[in-house]
Design a protein around this motif. Structure first.
Motif, mmCIF file in Angstrom:
data_model
loop_
_atom_site.group_PDB
_atom_site.id
_atom_site.type_symbol
_atom_site.label_atom_id
_atom_site.label_comp_id
_atom_site.label_asym_id
_atom_site.label_seq_id
_atom_site.Cartn_x
_atom_site.Cartn_y
_atom_site.Cartn_z
ATOM 1 N N TYR A 50 73.909 68.364 45.062
ATOM 2 C CA TYR A 50 72.799 68.461 44.114
ATOM 3 C C TYR A 50 72.081 67.123 43.921
ATOM 4 C CZ TYR A 50 75.002 72.855 42.741
ATOM 5 O OH TYR A 50 75.534 74.124 42.752
ATOM 6 N N GLU A 51 70.821 67.245 43.553
ATOM 7 C CA GLU A 51 70.109 66.107 42.986
ATOM 8 C C GLU A 51 70.470 66.075 41.500
ATOM 9 O OE1 GLU A 51 65.541 64.951 41.736
ATOM 10 O OE2 GLU A 51 65.874 66.205 43.522
ATOM 11 N N VAL A 52 71.033 64.982 41.052
ATOM 12 C CA VAL A 52 71.563 64.894 39.696
ATOM 13 C C VAL A 52 70.632 64.057 38.830
ATOM 14 C CG1 VAL A 52 73.542 64.232 38.274
ATOM 15 C CG2 VAL A 52 73.905 65.044 40.621
ATOM 16 N N SER A 53 70.233 64.600 37.699
ATOM 17 C CA SER A 53 69.427 63.837 36.745
ATOM 18 C C SER A 53 70.085 63.881 35.380
ATOM 19 C CB SER A 53 68.000 64.390 36.672
ATOM 20 O OG SER A 53 68.001 65.728 36.233
ATOM 21 N N VAL A 101 72.885 66.966 31.571
ATOM 22 C CA VAL A 101 72.907 66.731 33.014
ATOM 23 C C VAL A 101 72.238 67.923 33.682
ATOM 24 C CG1 VAL A 101 74.367 66.523 35.067
ATOM 25 C CG2 VAL A 101 74.983 65.309 32.957
ATOM 26 N N VAL A 102 71.268 67.665 34.560
ATOM 27 C CA VAL A 102 70.532 68.718 35.252
ATOM 28 C C VAL A 102 70.781 68.586 36.753
ATOM 29 C CG1 VAL A 102 68.283 69.766 35.695
ATOM 30 C CG2 VAL A 102 68.781 68.758 33.448
ATOM 31 N N LEU A 103 71.140 69.694 37.391
ATOM 32 C CA LEU A 103 71.466 69.722 38.817
ATOM 33 C C LEU A 103 70.458 70.589 39.559
ATOM 34 C CD1 LEU A 103 75.312 70.362 38.461
ATOM 35 C CD2 LEU A 103 74.147 68.148 38.593
ATOM 36 N N HIS A 104 69.857 70.041 40.620
ATOM 37 C CA HIS A 104 68.956 70.802 41.488
ATOM 38 C C HIS A 104 69.571 70.843 42.884
ATOM 39 C CE1 HIS A 104 66.075 69.711 38.267
ATOM 40 N NE2 HIS A 104 65.564 70.896 38.552
ATOM 41 N N PRO A 105 69.820 72.028 43.441
ATOM 42 C CA PRO A 105 70.503 72.135 44.739
ATOM 43 C C PRO A 105 69.747 71.434 45.855
ATOM 44 C CG PRO A 105 70.412 74.263 43.630
ATOM 45 C CD PRO A 105 69.507 73.351 42.873
#
Length: 501
Positions: free
Chosen positions: A444-447, A457-461
């Protein structure tokens, strides 16, 4: 609950599979059906699985096991894959046997047209291949589109000319177009096993597998108004790229006499239901009514999702398992920012929590709740126990995922090494709990948003395959405790967590 309100799932996944099918071929695409089916099954809401069990219990005459539940999901996925090729006229490698064609040819020869009553049983698309083989008359399919707009858009793009032969029921000109097609001696196909999606909501309750089922009156009334011969038509999946198309005589005309209209209508629906029941019992894996067909479960009995296969595929948690692995964390997060939160999570070696989960279910106007407990044991074991609306258990440990429903003696095990998409979804939960930022960033791209004590915490695959299922995972916490876990994608789920002392 009506199937018409179920949220359509898997549009992005369907587009991805169509792309793979066209570029990598049938064999590669067919091999991918196994992890795809596994994911749809595991993420299917409890309500949907219960609906399928009720059908199978009645069709099989025994308590169904996991292989029985697997088959209709797999066969449905297989017919969707085959549809990509059949729409494009790529029938090499397909074996399609036909029975009853002589009777249909006889009706065609008379020039009066014919109404074909089908069902969500097998592949209607396989029957349309006959038109491509030189059917001498026009073939037009009438269907309700509201519940399958994404899928229809994908398949229409593959074959725009065939899409023009599909007419949406419920529009002002639907009846006129059906009448004109029959007047030209054509064939009009209608699926007659589901409650109407638009217009009058009229059904005729008739026995089906031992219980009253609400079958639609509309197709029979339409056939009576059109005054054309009626046949039954089924396109049954028999194996990889193997189909059997059956045409059966049903009525020279459906006649609804003024003095006995209701009795005649019921008789027509009864005869249709009897034949549908016989074919469904013969080929139960072809049953594609993934909803409460008998409308007997009610909202309370269904306090669990229904649209995924359904997270199988509408909006809801990505895995029907720990859609939110939370758990109690130490209150001391010494460092700030993302690294501080990860360090606090990593410090927890064992934790328990109570959860309540709300899922957006397409079949209901409201969300459906579930509740239970969560257990985290470092380094890799996560367990979710659902207590309400009924008991289920999902355990992820190492590279294995196990689903159990003890009351029914059901158990299924998945190797995550053989299901990379499922592994990525599992790691969104497990690696967050473990404070394993390195593993999270592999998937994931972790923000990070906020600051201690309140953080998100927001995760984008990173993987396109995973993005086809879930677009975002959001975890919220206070201090060193996770309080909220949400997945957003084809379906959505929000889990609220209360750590135990």
């Amino acid at each position: 609950m009506s199937w018409t309100r179920e949220r359509e799932r898997g549009g992005a996944a369907l587009r991805l599979m169509a792309w793979i099918a066209r570029r990598m071929g049938w064999r590669v695409s067919h091999a991918l059906l196994y992890p795809v089916t596994a994911w749809f099954m595991l993420s299917a809401p409890a309500r949907q699985r219960e609906a399928m069990r009720r059908f199978q219990r009645r069709a099989l005459g025994r308590e169904p096991g996991w292989p029985d539940l697997w088959r209709p999901y797999f066969v449905f996925a297989a017919t969707m894959l085959d549809r990509v090729y059949l729409l494009q006229g790529r029938t090499e490698g397909f074996e399609i046997a036909v029975s009853g064609l002589e009777a249909l040819d006889a009706h065609i020869a008379k020039g009066a047209g014919c109404v074909l009553l089908g069902a969500h049983l097998g592949s209607f698309e396989s029957m349309r291949t006959l038109a491509d083989r030189g059917c001498p008359v026009e073939v037009m399919a009438f269907m309700y589109e509201a519940n399958a707009r994404l899928a229809n858009a994908v398949f229409s793009a593959l074959s725009p000319e065939k899409a023009e032969r599909v007419v949406a029921l419920g529009r002002a000109d639907s009846m006129l177009r059906a009448k004109e097609c029959l007047e030209r001696g054509g064939l009009v196909g209608i699926l007659a096993d589901r409650r109407p999606a638009v217009g009058e909501d009229r059904v005729v309750p008739v026995p089906f597998l031992g219980q009253p089922a609400p079958l639609p009156a509309g197709p029979h009334i339409l056939a009576a108004v059109l005054g054309a011969p009626v046949m039954l038509a089924f396109g049954l999946w028999k194996g990889p790229r193997r189909y059997e198309i059956r045409f059966e005589e049903f009525a020279e005309r459906v006649v609804l006499r003024r003095a006995a209209r209701e009795a005649d209508l019921r008789d027509s629906v009864l005869r249709y239901a009897a034949r549908l029941e016989a074919v469904a019992c013969e080929h139960p894996a072809n049953w594609f009514n993934f909803y409460d067909f008998w409308e007997e479960m009610g909202e309370a009995a269904a306090s669990a999702p229904a649209a995924v296969p359904e997270a199988a595929v509408g909006r809801r948690a990505v895995l029907a398992l720990p859609a939110a692995a939370p758990l109690s964390l130490p209150a001391s997060a010494q460092a700030g920012g993302l690294e501080g939160v990860m360090a606090a999570l990593a410090a927890v070696r064992r934790s328990e929590a109570d959860f309540t989960e709300s899922k957006e279910i397409a079949g209901l106007a409201d969300t459906l709740p579930s509740s239970g407990t969560l257990l985290w044991e470092a380094p890799s074991t996560l367990e979710k126990q659902v207590v309400e609306p009924f008991r289920e258990r999902v355990v992820v440990s190492g590279d294995r995922l196990v689903y159990e429903r003890p009351a029914r003696g059901e158990r299924q095990e998945v190797n995550l090494d053989q299901a990379p998409e499922v592994r990525a979804l599992v790691e969104a939960i497990r690696s967050t709990l473990a404070g394993d930022l390195a593993t999270l960033r592999r998937h994931y791209e972790v923000s990070f948003e906020g600051a201690l004590p309140a953080w998100t915490v927001v995760l984008h695959p990173l993987s396109a395959r995973v993005r086809a299922v879930v677009q975002r995972v959001e975890v919220r916490g206070e201090g060193g405790a996770i309080r909220w876990f949400q997945t957003v994608g084809n379906e959505s789920s929000v889990m609220r967590v209360t750590p135990r002392p």
